[in-house]
Design a protein around this motif. Structure first.
Motif, PDB file in Angstrom:
ATOM      1  N   LEU A  62      -3.767 -37.189  32.030  1.00  0.00           N
ATOM      2  CA  LEU A  62      -2.380 -36.913  32.402  1.00  0.00           C
ATOM      3  C   LEU A  62      -2.306 -36.497  33.877  1.00  0.00           C
ATOM      4  CD1 LEU A  62       0.553 -36.695  31.572  1.00  0.00           C
ATOM      5  CD2 LEU A  62       0.091 -34.391  30.695  1.00  0.00           C
ATOM      6  N   ALA A  63      -3.243 -35.660  34.303  1.00  0.00           N
ATOM      7  CA  ALA A  63      -3.280 -35.257  35.710  1.00  0.00           C
ATOM      8  C   ALA A  63      -3.486 -36.468  36.613  1.00  0.00           C
ATOM      9  CB  ALA A  63      -4.394 -34.239  35.931  1.00  0.00           C
ATOM     10  N   ALA A  64      -4.393 -37.359  36.219  1.00  0.00           N
ATOM     11  CA  ALA A  64      -4.662 -38.551  37.030  1.00  0.00           C
ATOM     12  C   ALA A  64      -3.406 -39.403  37.194  1.00  0.00           C
ATOM     13  CB  ALA A  64      -5.782 -39.368  36.395  1.00  0.00           C
ATOM     14  N   LEU A 113       9.278 -25.533  39.225  1.00  0.00           N
ATOM     15  CA  LEU A 113       8.261 -26.575  39.125  1.00  0.00           C
ATOM     16  C   LEU A 113       8.166 -27.196  37.735  1.00  0.00           C
ATOM     17  CD1 LEU A 113       5.318 -25.011  41.187  1.00  0.00           C
ATOM     18  CD2 LEU A 113       7.277 -26.344  41.982  1.00  0.00           C
ATOM     19  N   TRP A 114       8.801 -26.581  36.762  1.00  0.00           N
ATOM     20  CA  TRP A 114       8.650 -27.067  35.387  1.00  0.00           C
ATOM     21  C   TRP A 114       9.046 -28.534  35.250  1.00  0.00           C
ATOM     22  CZ3 TRP A 114      11.244 -22.266  32.630  1.00  0.00           C
ATOM     23  CH2 TRP A 114      10.384 -21.170  32.783  1.00  0.00           C
ATOM     24  N   ASP A 124       5.428 -33.066  34.154  1.00  0.00           N
ATOM     25  CA  ASP A 124       5.811 -33.548  32.825  1.00  0.00           C
ATOM     26  C   ASP A 124       4.643 -33.382  31.858  1.00  0.00           C
ATOM     27  OD1 ASP A 124       6.836 -34.763  30.613  1.00  0.00           O
ATOM     28  OD2 ASP A 124       6.797 -36.802  31.441  1.00  0.00           O
ATOM     29  N   THR A 125       4.769 -32.399  30.967  1.00  0.00           N
ATOM     30  CA  THR A 125       3.717 -32.167  29.973  1.00  0.00           C
ATOM     31  C   THR A 125       4.064 -32.789  28.622  1.00  0.00           C
ATOM     32  OG1 THR A 125       4.694 -30.026  29.371  1.00  0.00           O
ATOM     33  CG2 THR A 125       3.013 -30.029  31.101  1.00  0.00           C
ATOM     34  N   ALA A 177      -3.685 -26.218  28.473  1.00  0.00           N
ATOM     35  CA  ALA A 177      -3.560 -27.525  29.117  1.00  0.00           C
ATOM     36  C   ALA A 177      -2.472 -27.491  30.184  1.00  0.00           C
ATOM     37  CB  ALA A 177      -3.237 -28.591  28.071  1.00  0.00           C
ATOM     38  N   GLU A 178      -1.351 -26.872  29.875  1.00  0.00           N
ATOM     39  CA  GLU A 178      -0.256 -26.775  30.839  1.00  0.00           C
ATOM     40  C   GLU A 178      -0.664 -25.963  32.060  1.00  0.00           C
ATOM     41  OE1 GLU A 178       2.695 -25.100  28.325  1.00  0.00           O
ATOM     42  OE2 GLU A 178       3.217 -27.012  27.371  1.00  0.00           O
ATOM     43  N   ASP A 179      -1.389 -24.874  31.842  1.00  0.00           N
ATOM     44  CA  ASP A 179      -1.844 -24.051  32.965  1.00  0.00           C
ATOM     45  C   ASP A 179      -2.825 -24.827  33.845  1.00  0.00           C
ATOM     46  OD1 ASP A 179      -0.274 -21.962  32.133  1.00  0.00           O
ATOM     47  OD2 ASP A 179      -1.911 -20.815  31.223  1.00  0.00           O
TER      48      ASP A 179
END
Length: 230
Positions: free
Chosen positions: A17-19, A57-58, A62-63, A84-86
């Motif tokens: 997801l980060a990528a 920033l929320w 997009d989580t 994971a969100e942190d």
């Protein structure tokens, strides 16, 4: 013959997801797209700070995909979701800080022939064949951080140096490591990965091609830009 597919771990999902997020932001930023430039400016304000401190920033991180259950995976627990969100928050805000005023992509995927993990990035700041103790100490201090907020602050200091030296990093790999860090014995696992990355970097290319490419790239890389004034 039946092929057995390895299960998709929570860490894998965080890194992927980060990528996706970082690659999209980087493309937009390098293309001078206004939304990407503005997004990175907002994300930079969160570097080194906890996720809950900046509600602004929320909407940028997009989580939603973490709440889905892809094939080969299971639903994430509440504790897994929070961690994971942190991890995503820290990784994306650090990327935004790293990319500031750089006209080449600071996010590059790590692979065996192109080490871009945190340890390798720190090693690349040092002169060939030498260990710069002040720089090395920053990596050691990051490795001994007692919790994620302190780790985020120490990583921020490292990223500022990487940006100054125009050294790339795999921020998606880092996101996965930050997720692992938050679990019992996870810090030990991540420290080993950073150490392995540090020692795997070879500062002398096998031929002159890499050096020539780096030299050519530096001639066309602009390191200051008005769009990052915010």
């Amino acid at each position: 013959m039946t092929t057995v597919t390895a299960p998709v771990t929570p860490r894998d999902r965080v890194a992927r997801l980060a990528a996706g997020h970082i690659a999209a932001l980087q493309r937009g930023y390098l293309d001078d797209q206004s939304h990407a430039v503005a997004s990175l400016a907002r994300l930079r304000r969160g570097a080194g700070r906890e996720a809950g401190q900046l509600p602004d920033l929320w909407a940028l991180i997009d989580t939603g995909p973490l709440h889905e259950t892809p094939d080969g995976a299971r639903p994430l627990s509440e504790r897994e979701l929070v961690r994971a969100e942190d991890a995503l928050h820290v990784a994306l805000t650090l990327y935004a800080l790293h990319q500031q005023s750089r006209r080449s992509g600071m996010y590059q995927a790590d692979r065996p022939d192109r080490w871009r993990g945190l340890g390798a990035a720190v090693r690349r700041m040092m002169k060939p064949g030498e260990i710069d103790e002040p720089v090395h100490k920053r990596l050691v201090r990051a490795g001994t951080a007692p919790d994620l907020p302190v780790l985020a602050q120490r990583l921020r200091d490292i990223v500022v140096l990487l940006r100054r030296e125009d050294i790339q990093l795999d921020h998606a790999l880092l996101a996965g490591q930050l997720y692992t860090w938050q679990w019992p014995s996870g810090a030990d696992t991540v420290r080993r990965e950073w150490g392995r990355s540090f020692h795997a970097w070879h500062d002398k290319p096998k031929d002159g091609a890499a050096a020539s490419a780096a030299s050519a790239g530096s001639d066309t890389t602009r390191t200051d830009t008005d769009k990052d004034a915010s």
